[in-house]
Write a protein that holds these residues in place. Structure first.
Motif, PDB file in Angstrom:
ATOM      1  N   SER A  66      23.704 -67.923   1.290  1.00 11.39           N
ATOM      2  CA  SER A  66      24.855 -68.505   2.016  1.00 11.39           C
ATOM      3  C   SER A  66      25.579 -67.569   2.956  1.00 11.39           C
ATOM      4  N   LYS A  67      25.656 -67.761   4.170  1.00  5.40           N
ATOM      5  CA  LYS A  67      26.579 -67.057   5.011  1.00  5.40           C
ATOM      6  C   LYS A  67      26.087 -65.468   5.136  1.00  5.40           C
ATOM      7  N   GLY A  68      24.621 -65.321   5.155  1.00  6.29           N
ATOM      8  CA  GLY A  68      23.962 -63.884   5.096  1.00  6.29           C
ATOM      9  C   GLY A  68      24.122 -63.355   3.717  1.00  6.29           C
ATOM     10  N   ALA A  69      24.511 -63.780   2.419  1.00  5.93           N
ATOM     11  CA  ALA A  69      24.743 -63.225   1.533  1.00  5.93           C
ATOM     12  C   ALA A  69      23.757 -63.946   0.455  1.00  5.93           C
ATOM     13  N   TYR A  70      23.280 -63.256  -0.537  1.00  2.00           N
ATOM     14  CA  TYR A  70      22.338 -63.706  -1.412  1.00  2.00           C
ATOM     15  C   TYR A  70      23.150 -64.238  -2.778  1.00  2.00           C
ATOM     16  N   LYS A  71      23.249 -65.315  -3.363  1.00  2.00           N
ATOM     17  CA  LYS A  71      24.004 -65.709  -4.363  1.00  2.00           C
ATOM     18  C   LYS A  71      23.329 -65.481  -5.697  1.00  2.00           C
ATOM     19  N   VAL A  72      23.815 -64.233  -6.595  1.00  6.93           N
ATOM     20  CA  VAL A  72      23.194 -63.921  -7.776  1.00  6.93           C
ATOM     21  C   VAL A  72      24.073 -64.486  -9.166  1.00  6.93           C
ATOM     22  N   LEU A  73      23.346 -64.827  -9.860  1.00  2.00           N
ATOM     23  CA  LEU A  73      24.086 -65.275 -11.367  1.00  2.00           C
ATOM     24  C   LEU A  73      23.545 -64.181 -12.296  1.00  2.00           C
ATOM     25  N   LEU A  74      24.436 -63.566 -12.978  1.00  2.72           N
ATOM     26  CA  LEU A  74      24.267 -62.633 -14.125  1.00  2.72           C
ATOM     27  C   LEU A  74      24.528 -63.396 -15.455  1.00  2.72           C
ATOM     28  N   VAL A  75      24.147 -62.839 -16.457  1.00  3.83           N
ATOM     29  CA  VAL A  75      24.545 -63.464 -17.913  1.00  3.83           C
ATOM     30  C   VAL A  75      24.480 -62.192 -18.785  1.00  3.83           C
ATOM     31  N   SER A  76      25.370 -62.387 -19.814  1.00  4.01           N
ATOM     32  CA  SER A  76      25.506 -61.126 -20.897  1.00  4.01           C
ATOM     33  C   SER A  76      24.854 -61.742 -22.044  1.00  4.01           C
ATOM     34  N   ASP A  77      24.372 -60.805 -22.703  1.00  6.36           N
ATOM     35  CA  ASP A  77      23.678 -60.839 -24.065  1.00  6.36           C
ATOM     36  C   ASP A  77      24.829 -60.625 -25.173  1.00  6.36           C
ATOM     37  N   ASP A  78      25.171 -61.303 -25.654  1.00  9.63           N
ATOM     38  CA  ASP A  78      26.272 -61.246 -26.833  1.00  9.63           C
ATOM     39  C   ASP A  78      25.676 -60.858 -28.239  1.00  9.63           C
ATOM     40  N   ASN A  79      24.265 -60.651 -28.152  1.00 13.74           N
ATOM     41  CA  ASN A  79      23.608 -60.223 -29.592  1.00 13.74           C
ATOM     42  C   ASN A  79      24.215 -60.905 -31.005  1.00 13.74           C
ATOM     43  N   GLN A  80      24.923 -62.198 -30.798  1.00 11.61           N
ATOM     44  CA  GLN A  80      25.236 -62.988 -31.662  1.00 11.61           C
ATOM     45  C   GLN A  80      26.360 -62.160 -32.469  1.00 11.61           C
TER      46      GLN A  80
ATOM     47  N   GLN B  39      31.124 -59.298 -28.974  1.00 14.87           N
ATOM     48  CA  GLN B  39      30.707 -59.514 -27.716  1.00 14.87           C
ATOM     49  C   GLN B  39      30.760 -61.042 -27.061  1.00 14.87           C
ATOM     50  N   THR B  40      30.508 -61.118 -25.916  1.00 16.12           N
ATOM     51  CA  THR B  40      30.739 -62.233 -25.213  1.00 16.12           C
ATOM     52  C   THR B  40      29.532 -62.635 -24.609  1.00 16.12           C
ATOM     53  N   THR B  41      29.106 -64.068 -24.670  1.00 18.63           N
ATOM     54  CA  THR B  41      28.280 -64.725 -23.583  1.00 18.63           C
ATOM     55  C   THR B  41      29.054 -65.207 -22.287  1.00 18.63           C
ATOM     56  N   ARG B  42      28.851 -64.362 -21.187  1.00 20.93           N
ATOM     57  CA  ARG B  42      29.482 -64.672 -20.013  1.00 20.93           C
ATOM     58  C   ARG B  42      28.397 -64.703 -18.937  1.00 20.93           C
ATOM     59  N   PHE B  43      28.773 -65.666 -17.986  1.00 25.56           N
ATOM     60  CA  PHE B  43      27.962 -65.870 -16.849  1.00 25.56           C
ATOM     61  C   PHE B  43      28.810 -65.457 -15.522  1.00 25.56           C
ATOM     62  N   TYR B  44      28.304 -64.769 -14.624  1.00 27.01           N
ATOM     63  CA  TYR B  44      28.883 -63.901 -13.507  1.00 27.01           C
ATOM     64  C   TYR B  44      28.067 -64.487 -12.101  1.00 27.01           C
ATOM     65  N   ARG B  45      29.143 -64.999 -11.058  1.00 29.80           N
ATOM     66  CA  ARG B  45      28.501 -65.507  -9.818  1.00 29.80           C
ATOM     67  C   ARG B  45      28.891 -64.210  -8.746  1.00 29.80           C
ATOM     68  N   LEU B  46      27.758 -63.749  -8.159  1.00 30.48           N
ATOM     69  CA  LEU B  46      28.098 -62.375  -7.371  1.00 30.48           C
ATOM     70  C   LEU B  46      27.390 -63.149  -5.962  1.00 30.48           C
ATOM     71  N   SER B  47      28.030 -62.501  -4.824  1.00 32.02           N
ATOM     72  CA  SER B  47      27.601 -62.697  -3.617  1.00 32.02           C
ATOM     73  C   SER B  47      27.145 -61.328  -3.221  1.00 32.02           C
ATOM     74  N   VAL B  48      25.938 -61.128  -2.696  1.00 30.03           N
ATOM     75  CA  VAL B  48      25.379 -59.709  -2.526  1.00 30.03           C
ATOM     76  C   VAL B  48      24.579 -59.656  -1.091  1.00 30.03           C
ATOM     77  N   ARG B  49      25.169 -58.691  -0.412  1.00 28.34           N
ATOM     78  CA  ARG B  49      24.676 -58.686   1.066  1.00 28.34           C
ATOM     79  C   ARG B  49      23.899 -57.200   1.110  1.00 28.34           C
ATOM     80  N   PRO B  50      22.654 -56.991   0.816  1.00 29.57           N
ATOM     81  CA  PRO B  50      21.796 -55.992   0.790  1.00 29.57           C
ATOM     82  C   PRO B  50      21.799 -55.201   1.958  1.00 29.57           C
TER      83      PRO B  50
END
Length: 340
Positions: free
Chosen positions: A311-325, A329-340
């Motif tokens: 969107s608008k020249g940026a890649y939308k990237v979703l990250l997630v963390s492994d909480d190892n149960q 630690q936390t299971t967390r999703f992150y939304r990034l905008s990336v312009r390489p």
């Protein structure tokens, strides 16, 4: 559903999800900046320490787009979830196993064009193709040098982590997490396969990638349409926390290292070129909290990544963390905008 439509559906759904913390007003992009190339649009802890259909939701090691517009999320405890693109609440879970019914240390995930799932396990390592219901359909060949010692030169739990399709789906690429025995510490191998008739894959070129520090591994790679890669580098230091950096890498002019036994002191080997896009520690915290020491409370053990659209020249990237149960630690999703 066409891939472009899937990307648009997932991106719109994730952007609208009420459980994803907003990073601020749309006209305040600079306040969300992690670097000149990356900004953070939000995060969500909504799935942390939850269960679905009797299965723990967490231990996430990989994300992938489903052709129907859902997100597939892989747990390293052999659970494969389908997540709703708008919430992202679990809709379905399938348990995976090897040919003997044993659990996998599942780390990498690709949803192929026919909907089947390609899944790595870092135990051997291996790549298997599964049907949507979890039936094994195929198993890809792996170079003997990449097998865990004593069969090969890899170290257990340091093998295939990232998995992605590039070149319009014609090439599959898997990233090793750490170096092979005999290679220089910090230089990891990226193995590729070429698609053949019947959607099988044959072994192809291999490339070498150097992490910023030998203590950092490669937990995930994702291909961009032009053949470049987004690469995560990650490490953990007790009492300090996680290091997670995002790089843009270009394997297109790197040396094929499949015939080179030891990547130590080899003249003339062109490594995969890379450029730092951001260190996640530099992102604004967005009000996040951490359960253990971290350079930035937003950080956790980030391990999965998927490009969800553009969107608008940026890649939308979703990250997630492994909480190892793990309670710390936390299971967390992150939304990034990336312009390489």
């Amino acid at each position: 559903m066409r891939l472009r439509t899937v990307l648009a559906t997932v991106t719109a759904g994730l952007a609208a999800a009420t459980c994803l913390s907003a990073a601020g007003p749309a006209n305040a992009a600079t306040s969300n900046a992690c670097s000149s190339s990356v900004s953070i649009d939000g995060f969500s802890d909504a799935l942390d320490k939850t269960t679905f259909d009797g299965t723990f939701v967490g231990n996430f090691s990989a994300l992938a787009l489903d052709r129907h517009g859902s997100l597939a999320a892989l747990s390293d405890r052999s659970s494969l979830f389908d997540l709703d693109a708008k919430t992202p609440a679990p809709k379905k879970v399938v348990q995976l196993a090897d040919e003997n019914g044993a659990a996998l240390d599942s780390e990498g995930l690709v949803v192929d064009r026919d909907g089947t799932r390609l899944v790595t396990s870092e135990t051997e390592p291996s790549i298997r193709r599964y049907s949507v219901d979890g039936t094994i359909l195929d198993r890809l060949p792996v170079p003997s040098s990449l097998l865990v010692s004593p069969a090969g030169r890899a170290t257990t739990n340091q093998t295939f982590e990232g998995l992605t399709l590039l070149n319009g789906g014609r090439t599959l690429l898997a990233s090793m997490e750490y170096a092979l025995s005999g290679d220089t510490a910090g230089i990891v191998r990226f193995q590729t396969w070429q698609r053949t008739k019947g959607d099988h894959f044959r072994l192809s070129a291999q490339y070498a990638y150097r992490t910023d520090d030998p203590i950092l591994g490669v937990p995930e790679v994702q291909a961009l349409p032009d053949g470049r890669l987004l690469v995560l580098e990650r490490g953990f230091t007790a009492g300090v926390g996680n290091t997670v950096r995002l790089f843009l890498a270009d394997p297109r002019h790197a040396t094929d290292t499949s015939g080179i036994t030891n990547l130590t002191g080899q003249a003339g080997v062109r490594l995969i070129r890379k450029t730092l896009l951001t260190d996640i520690a530099t992102c604004p915290t967005l009000g996040a909290t951490a359960k253990q020491p971290q350079p930035n409370p937003l950080l956790d053990n980030i391990e999965g990544m998927v490009v969800t659209g553009r969107s608008k020249g940026a890649y939308k990237v979703l990250l997630v963390s492994d909480d190892n149960q793990n309670a710390a630690q936390t299971t967390r999703f992150y939304r990034l905008s990336v312009r390489p």
